[in-house]
Design an enzyme around this catalytic site. Sequence first.
Site, PDB file in Angstrom:
ATOM      1  N   ASN A   1      12.060 -74.194  30.296  1.00  0.00           N
ATOM      2  CA  ASN A   1      10.906 -74.256  31.191  1.00  0.00           C
ATOM      3  C   ASN A   1       9.723 -74.814  30.401  1.00  0.00           C
ATOM      4  OD1 ASN A   1       8.871 -73.874  33.022  1.00  0.00           O
ATOM      5  ND2 ASN A   1       8.854 -71.630  32.882  1.00  0.00           N
TER       6      ASN A   1
ATOM      7  N   SER B   1       9.841 -64.834  25.429  1.00  0.00           N
ATOM      8  CA  SER B   1       9.811 -64.888  23.963  1.00  0.00           C
ATOM      9  C   SER B   1      11.188 -65.011  23.313  1.00  0.00           C
ATOM     10  CB  SER B   1       9.044 -63.686  23.402  1.00  0.00           C
ATOM     11  OG  SER B   1       7.686 -63.766  23.780  1.00  0.00           O
TER      12      SER B   1
ATOM     13  N   GLU C   1      12.599 -61.596  33.508  1.00  0.00           N
ATOM     14  CA  GLU C   1      11.513 -61.955  32.597  1.00  0.00           C
ATOM     15  C   GLU C   1      10.413 -60.895  32.659  1.00  0.00           C
ATOM     16  OE1 GLU C   1      11.325 -66.414  31.713  1.00  0.00           O
ATOM     17  OE2 GLU C   1      10.281 -66.126  33.571  1.00  0.00           O
TER      18      GLU C   1
ATOM     19  N   LYS D   1       6.908 -75.797  31.514  1.00  0.00           N
ATOM     20  CA  LYS D   1       5.600 -75.454  32.105  1.00  0.00           C
ATOM     21  C   LYS D   1       4.713 -76.704  32.148  1.00  0.00           C
ATOM     22  CE  LYS D   1       6.400 -70.828  30.401  1.00  0.00           C
ATOM     23  NZ  LYS D   1       5.879 -69.543  30.050  1.00  0.00           N
TER      24      LYS D   1
ATOM     25  N   GLU E   1       4.054 -66.485  36.185  1.00  0.00           N
ATOM     26  CA  GLU E   1       2.783 -67.223  36.076  1.00  0.00           C
ATOM     27  C   GLU E   1       2.308 -67.678  37.453  1.00  0.00           C
ATOM     28  OE1 GLU E   1       3.975 -69.955  33.007  1.00  0.00           O
ATOM     29  OE2 GLU E   1       3.887 -68.322  31.548  1.00  0.00           O
TER      30      GLU E   1
ATOM     31  N   GLY F   1       5.622 -65.381  26.426  1.00  0.00           N
ATOM     32  CA  GLY F   1       4.657 -66.018  25.524  1.00  0.00           C
ATOM     33  C   GLY F   1       3.962 -65.043  24.583  1.00  0.00           C
TER      34      GLY F   1
ATOM     35  N   HIS G   1       8.278 -67.451  39.424  1.00  0.00           N
ATOM     36  CA  HIS G   1       7.889 -67.242  38.023  1.00  0.00           C
ATOM     37  C   HIS G   1       6.600 -66.407  37.992  1.00  0.00           C
ATOM     38  CE1 HIS G   1       6.564 -67.937  33.942  1.00  0.00           C
ATOM     39  NE2 HIS G   1       7.798 -68.309  33.664  1.00  0.00           N
TER      40      HIS G   1
HETATM   41  P1  PGA Z   1       8.363 -67.977  26.770  1.00  0.00           P
HETATM   42  O1  PGA Z   1       8.342 -68.273  28.331  1.00  0.00           O
HETATM   43  O2  PGA Z   1       9.760 -68.277  26.273  1.00  0.00           O
HETATM   44  O3  PGA Z   1       7.334 -68.918  26.187  1.00  0.00           O
HETATM   45  O4  PGA Z   1       8.016 -66.550  26.586  1.00  0.00           O
HETATM   46  C1  PGA Z   1       9.438 -67.975  29.151  1.00  0.00           C
HETATM   47  C2  PGA Z   1       9.089 -68.278  30.579  1.00  0.00           C
HETATM   48  O5  PGA Z   1       7.929 -68.100  30.976  1.00  0.00           O
HETATM   49  O6  PGA Z   1       9.944 -68.718  31.361  1.00  0.00           O
END
Ligand code: PGA
Length: 240
Positions: free
Chosen positions: A6, A202, A159, A8, A93, A165, A91
Amino acid sequence: MFVAANWKMNLDKNSIFEFSKHLNNFKFSSKVEACIFPPMTYIDYLYNLIKNLPISVGGQNCHFKSSGAFTGEVSANFLKDTGCEYVLVGHSERRILNNENNAEIKSRAQTAINSNLKVILCVGERLTDREEGKALEYIEKQINDCLPNNFKNLIIAYEPIWAIGSNQTPSLGEIENVHGYIKKFFLKNYDVKNICVIYGGSVNLNNSKDIFKTKNVDGGLIGGASLKADDFKKIYDNLK
Ligand code: PGA
């Protein structure tokens, strides 16, 4: 096993071109299915760069209507038309920054399925839910509320919001437990025996091997660590 990158809102056209050159050095395995989710504007570009490789492209989001007066939105039909096989829905976010609620996410997933896209439905608890011992309850409600009708080829991405992150992950035992709970949920309520449940939040070079070996884990959704082709390759190799 399934691995998703992903990206983003990262990587421009030049970086995507460079990344795609590295993909030619991947030793792809028939045991691993991989998909990259680039920014919307580069889906077509990436698709054409990698269409001969065993790795697909996907959309990071789609609208809940298939067409209409929705300025700035993207239709599941367009994603399909542009070469996407998958779409991410729900997601965290987008749930947080774009106020997407469960009902809307269900509509997005439904529209995606109607357009013959495969859906990766993202779920995960907030830190407060975990601290109050309510993580499983929270996730079950998310799945119940967001699940489209007649779903097929569905992937659930677990997640935890606090792990995205942040360089923090649940313990392997906790991941095993949540994934097991999700699998039992599908078996009990839908008689689905082989739901694919991937972990995101992460995942990196150091922890991916252990996470992928964990019981009930069918792969990973990788954000930050998927932006460098060499790192993504090592994470991919850890799935084989
Ligand atoms: P990350 O993001 O691996 O940077 O924690 C995962 C995601 O948001 O899908």
